[in-house]
Design a protein around this motif. Structure first.
Motif, PDB file in Angstrom:
ATOM      1  N   GLY A  71       0.791  -1.100   0.164  1.00 30.49           N
ATOM      2  CA  GLY A  71      -0.005  -0.089   0.048  1.00 30.49           C
ATOM      3  C   GLY A  71       0.887   1.291  -0.125  1.00 30.49           C
ATOM      4  O   GLY A  71       0.195   2.380   0.343  1.00 30.49           O
ATOM      5  N   LEU A  72       2.080   1.132  -0.489  1.00 32.99           N
ATOM      6  CA  LEU A  72       2.962   2.158  -0.455  1.00 32.99           C
ATOM      7  C   LEU A  72       2.735   3.203  -1.717  1.00 32.99           C
ATOM      8  O   LEU A  72       3.029   4.371  -1.872  1.00 32.99           O
ATOM      9  N   THR A  73       2.063   2.463  -2.794  1.00 32.17           N
ATOM     10  CA  THR A  73       1.689   3.232  -4.009  1.00 32.17           C
ATOM     11  C   THR A  73       0.313   2.969  -4.433  1.00 32.17           C
ATOM     12  O   THR A  73      -0.163   2.059  -3.772  1.00 32.17           O
ATOM     13  N   LYS A  74      -0.217   3.983  -5.063  1.00 28.27           N
ATOM     14  CA  LYS A  74      -1.452   3.561  -5.309  1.00 28.27           C
ATOM     15  C   LYS A  74      -2.001   2.940  -6.523  1.00 28.27           C
ATOM     16  O   LYS A  74      -2.721   2.086  -6.593  1.00 28.27           O
ATOM     17  N   PHE A  75      -1.013   2.829  -7.469  1.00 31.02           N
ATOM     18  CA  PHE A  75      -0.934   1.962  -8.633  1.00 31.02           C
ATOM     19  C   PHE A  75       0.075   1.049  -8.867  1.00 31.02           C
ATOM     20  O   PHE A  75       0.988   1.254  -8.573  1.00 31.02           O
ATOM     21  N   ALA A  76      -0.656  -0.319  -9.273  1.00 39.55           N
ATOM     22  CA  ALA A  76       0.220  -1.450  -9.477  1.00 39.55           C
ATOM     23  C   ALA A  76       1.041  -1.226 -10.685  1.00 39.55           C
ATOM     24  O   ALA A  76       0.690  -0.838 -11.733  1.00 39.55           O
ATOM     25  N   PRO A  77       2.383  -1.557 -10.552  1.00 45.67           N
ATOM     26  CA  PRO A  77       3.479  -1.509 -11.841  1.00 45.67           C
ATOM     27  C   PRO A  77       2.749  -2.474 -12.911  1.00 45.67           C
ATOM     28  O   PRO A  77       2.269  -3.521 -12.562  1.00 45.67           O
ATOM     29  N   GLU A  78       3.158  -2.103 -14.395  1.00 50.22           N
ATOM     30  CA  GLU A  78       2.861  -2.828 -15.220  1.00 50.22           C
ATOM     31  C   GLU A  78       3.921  -4.166 -15.369  1.00 50.22           C
ATOM     32  O   GLU A  78       3.301  -5.229 -15.753  1.00 50.22           O
ATOM     33  N   GLY A 117       9.019   5.728 -11.171  1.00 51.61           N
ATOM     34  CA  GLY A 117       7.806   5.345 -10.695  1.00 51.61           C
ATOM     35  C   GLY A 117       7.445   5.156  -9.307  1.00 51.61           C
ATOM     36  O   GLY A 117       6.161   5.260  -8.365  1.00 51.61           O
ATOM     37  N   GLY A 118       8.747   5.257  -8.514  1.00 51.28           N
ATOM     38  CA  GLY A 118       8.612   5.385  -7.017  1.00 51.28           C
ATOM     39  C   GLY A 118       9.013   6.750  -6.556  1.00 51.28           C
ATOM     40  O   GLY A 118       7.916   7.394  -6.495  1.00 51.28           O
ATOM     41  N   GLY A 119      10.141   6.916  -6.326  1.00 52.42           N
ATOM     42  CA  GLY A 119      10.538   8.321  -5.885  1.00 52.42           C
ATOM     43  C   GLY A 119      10.486   8.602  -4.395  1.00 52.42           C
ATOM     44  O   GLY A 119      10.177   7.753  -3.672  1.00 52.42           O
ATOM     45  N   PRO A 120      10.914   9.895  -3.988  1.00 51.54           N
ATOM     46  CA  PRO A 120      10.917  10.137  -2.534  1.00 51.54           C
ATOM     47  C   PRO A 120       9.750   9.997  -1.977  1.00 51.54           C
ATOM     48  O   PRO A 120       9.688   9.729  -0.910  1.00 51.54           O
ATOM     49  N   ASN A 121       8.737  10.244  -2.685  1.00 54.83           N
ATOM     50  CA  ASN A 121       7.396  10.433  -1.889  1.00 54.83           C
ATOM     51  C   ASN A 121       6.932   9.048  -1.486  1.00 54.83           C
ATOM     52  O   ASN A 121       6.390   8.818  -0.398  1.00 54.83           O
ATOM     53  N   LEU A 122       7.554   8.029  -2.154  1.00 58.73           N
ATOM     54  CA  LEU A 122       7.279   6.556  -1.769  1.00 58.73           C
ATOM     55  C   LEU A 122       7.874   6.251  -0.060  1.00 58.73           C
ATOM     56  O   LEU A 122       7.418   5.882   0.636  1.00 58.73           O
TER      57      LEU A 122
END
Length: 286
Positions: free
Chosen positions: A81-88, A141-146
């Motif tokens: 749940g650290l990201t909103k969208f699942a990676p392709e 697709g990650g970044g510091p916000n993750l």
């Protein structure tokens, strides 16, 4: 038993799991021939009476590489749940001595993970949250916000540092170290230096660093326009006492007629143009 397992596993089932539910290999093949079950990879099937969700796709991708496979990177980040969208593309980590080639829709990493860096979540083996946050935060697709999300909601800095040090030398390790340093206790000064650099590049003058205002020291002060800037490092992961002190300080500044802007490391690194625009708007309006 079969229905419960399929519900818990997003409609995905392995040949071994089917056997434990009492289904023979012949019965599984019959389900596949009838079109009720879809073969995802060797020994992994999806019961085609429901939507093939992102969770099903990630689970099937990981299980397709065998019982020692582990979801990692952005796939693990989404699972936590650290990201909103699942990676392709689903990143899967397998031991170095594993055989088999990478399949479409997956990215295969061969490395031996330590037990501390692997957990089971919802019956899927994934990299533990600290290692997941450290690795996924430096991936596209990650970044510091993750990492920011992980520090605010799920963990603290020490487990992230420990996971990083256990896995030195991996791809992205230098970038992860810089992010962790930015989140560390002394990182606020790095964020302050970056903010000063942005001000100079934008040609903004009239500010002083580390000035006392209304009995408190502020990171940057524009005395002529009575605008104070506070820099919060990477994330708001301070303890409750720090949080309370910051609010008391901000209220005192506001009562003294000062406008307070707050920026995080994420703001400075990901959205520098927005930061400068907000500063210009504040100092021009006073």
């Amino acid at each position: 038993m079969l229905d419960d397992l399929l519900r818990l596993h997003d409609g995905v089932i392995t040949l071994d799991q089917a056997a434990r539910c009492g289904l023979s290999r012949h019965a599984v093949n019959r389900h596949v021939r009838s079109g009720h079950w879809r073969r995802c990879s060797q020994g992994v099937f999806f019961v085609d009476d429901r939507a093939f969700t992102d969770a099903a796709r990630i689970r099937a991708s990981v299980w397709g590489y065998g019982p020692r496979a582990t979801a990692s990177g952005l796939a693990a980040a989404w699972w936590f749940g650290l990201t909103k969208f699942a990676p392709e593309v689903v990143e899967v980590t397998v031991p170095r001595n594993s055989h088999g080639r990478s399949r479409q829709g997956t990215r295969l990493r061969r490395r031996d993970l330590m037990p501390a860096d692997v957990v089971e979540r919802d019956d899927l083996q994934v990299t533990a949250l600290p290692l997941t946050a450290v690795e996924a935060s430096v991936q596209r697709g990650g970044g510091p916000n993750l990492m920011d999300t992980a520090l605010q909601r799920h963990t603290n800095l020490r487990p992230l540092w420990n996971a990083h040090l256990r896995n030195k030398g991996r791809y992205g390790s230098p970038a992860a170290r810089r992010l962790l340093q930015a989140a560390d206790g002394g990182a606020r000064s790095a964020a302050e230096r970056l903010f000063a650099q942005l001000l100079r590049q934008a040609g903004i003058t009239g500010w002083k660093a580390n000035q006392r205002v209304a009995g408190y020291e502020v990171d940057y002060a524009f005395e002529a326009s009575k605008v104070a800037i506070e820099i919060d490092g990477l994330a708001f992961h301070s303890d409750p006492d720090d949080f309370q002190r910051d609010r008391v300080k901000q209220n005192a500044l506001a009562l003294a007629g000062w406008q307070v802007l707050r920026f995080t490391w994420l703001d400075l690194t990901e959205y520098p143009e927005r930061v400068i625009a907000e500063v210009n708007r504040a100092i021009s309006a006073r």
